[in-house]
Design a protein around this motif. Sequence first.
Motif, PDB file in Angstrom:
ATOM      1  N   ASP A 155       0.852  -1.204   0.000  1.00 57.10           N
ATOM      2  CA  ASP A 155       0.000   0.000   0.000  1.00 57.10           C
ATOM      3  C   ASP A 155       0.885   1.250   0.000  1.00 57.10           C
ATOM      4  O   ASP A 155       1.523   1.543  -0.994  1.00 57.10           O
ATOM      5  CB  ASP A 155      -1.009  -0.031   1.155  1.00 57.10           C
ATOM      6  CG  ASP A 155      -0.406  -0.547   2.462  1.00 57.10           C
ATOM      7  OD1 ASP A 155       0.617   0.017   2.898  1.00 57.10           O
ATOM      8  OD2 ASP A 155      -0.941  -1.511   3.046  1.00 57.10           O
ATOM      9  N   ASP A 156       0.917   1.987   1.104  1.00 60.15           N
ATOM     10  CA  ASP A 156       1.683   3.239   1.134  1.00 60.15           C
ATOM     11  C   ASP A 156       3.184   2.978   1.262  1.00 60.15           C
ATOM     12  O   ASP A 156       3.610   1.975   1.833  1.00 60.15           O
ATOM     13  CB  ASP A 156       1.266   4.088   2.347  1.00 60.15           C
ATOM     14  CG  ASP A 156      -0.154   4.596   2.203  1.00 60.15           C
ATOM     15  OD1 ASP A 156      -0.718   4.473   1.105  1.00 60.15           O
ATOM     16  OD2 ASP A 156      -0.696   5.105   3.200  1.00 60.15           O
ATOM     17  N   SER A 182      -0.207   1.487   5.486  1.00 60.00           N
ATOM     18  CA  SER A 182      -1.453   2.270   5.499  1.00 60.00           C
ATOM     19  C   SER A 182      -2.144   2.193   6.868  1.00 60.00           C
ATOM     20  O   SER A 182      -2.755   3.167   7.307  1.00 60.00           O
ATOM     21  CB  SER A 182      -2.382   1.856   4.363  1.00 60.00           C
ATOM     22  OG  SER A 182      -2.947   0.614   4.660  1.00 60.00           O
TER      23      SER A 182
END
Length: 364
Positions: A176-177, A228
């Motif tokens: 994700d991030d 995230s």
Amino acid sequence: MHKDFSEPQDRIFLGIETSCDETAVALVSGALSKNSYPKGHILAHKIHSQVALHQSFGGVVPPVAASSHSLQLPALVKRLLQTAEIKPHQIDGIGVTAGPGLAGGLLVGVMFAKGLSIALKRPLWPIHHLQAHALVARLTHEIPFPYLVLLLSGGHCQLAVANSPRDFTLIGESTDDAPGECLDKVARCLGYSYPGGPSIEAAAKRGDPFSVPLPIAVSEHSYNFSFSGLKTACLRWIKQQQDLSFEKKADLCASLQNAITYSLGKKVSQFLSALPPASRPAFAVVCGGVASNGYIRQELAPYFQNYGVSLIAPPAQHCTDNGVMIAWATYEQSFAGMEGQFNFSTRARWPINDHSLQRAKYSG
Ligand code: KG4
Ligand code: ZN
């Protein structure tokens, strides 16, 4: 003035970086003789940061970035040559970031580099931005291939092995991030300006890294990362505070740095412990913008040392985007006998382990 230090057989490489919000150029000089290790040095480097342009938006605005690159790049190269006291025809090769990054900015850099390559009749190398982040540590430290790479930037978090200047094996990445993205978003919610990493680092120096309990995603089943949940927990914690004093902000920043470091360290330990001791690399490199963070650099080292691996972090100014890393990667490829090429296009998405854009063949 630096030119006097060059050996007569040294070649001069120009590096051009326009993949995100820094227009950056550099000249690196190095010998192509078959030493066992590339020996090069920086003749000059220039950077034009667009931070002020994007600050009010809280992040990079791609079309604004692209038009600023096209405005700044020609003059920046001119100033670079003046500083190094180098004439254009003294450049032996040109390297340009071809990806990954923002499509518009990449196009500006690649078109400019192709024009220069035609005008000067010099070879051109498409450079992979993430590989260049990982390679530049070899400019300041002698690190033989293969070595482990932990790349921490605004858009990427990857654990990889560098086998050669353009052969990388991907071990794991963020699902994700990226850590930089997480830091930037939390910083924005705390009222800090973009990019958030440096503000978080400054505030964290006054905070307690164990004060705010934060979740750490550590999956036993893969070498991938996730940030995230950590980001969401920070944003929720901020919302829950009645008043957000400087002390509270500092505690959150310190705890966030600590949680990021711990989750990276655990994943590294998981990977290294699964390798037989004889297969562990002697060196690892932590790189990318987030690797300029003093706390993260320092606290990550023991996770590698526990398995006999020395962790090298390039100087902070070589961690955030810069032209030196592109010029150095160009020199590395030339040193390894990898030919330049002209027929390539930009790749906004370009996996670190994909060689399809670059010539597979070595000339030497
Ligand atoms: O590698 P980079 O310059 O650009 C990309 O390729 O993404 O990384 C930018 C990221 C941003 O998220 C920025 O907040 C972060 O690096 N960064 C830092 C620090 N300086 C920049 N993060 C933590 N501490 C810093 N001192
Ligand atoms: Zn970068």
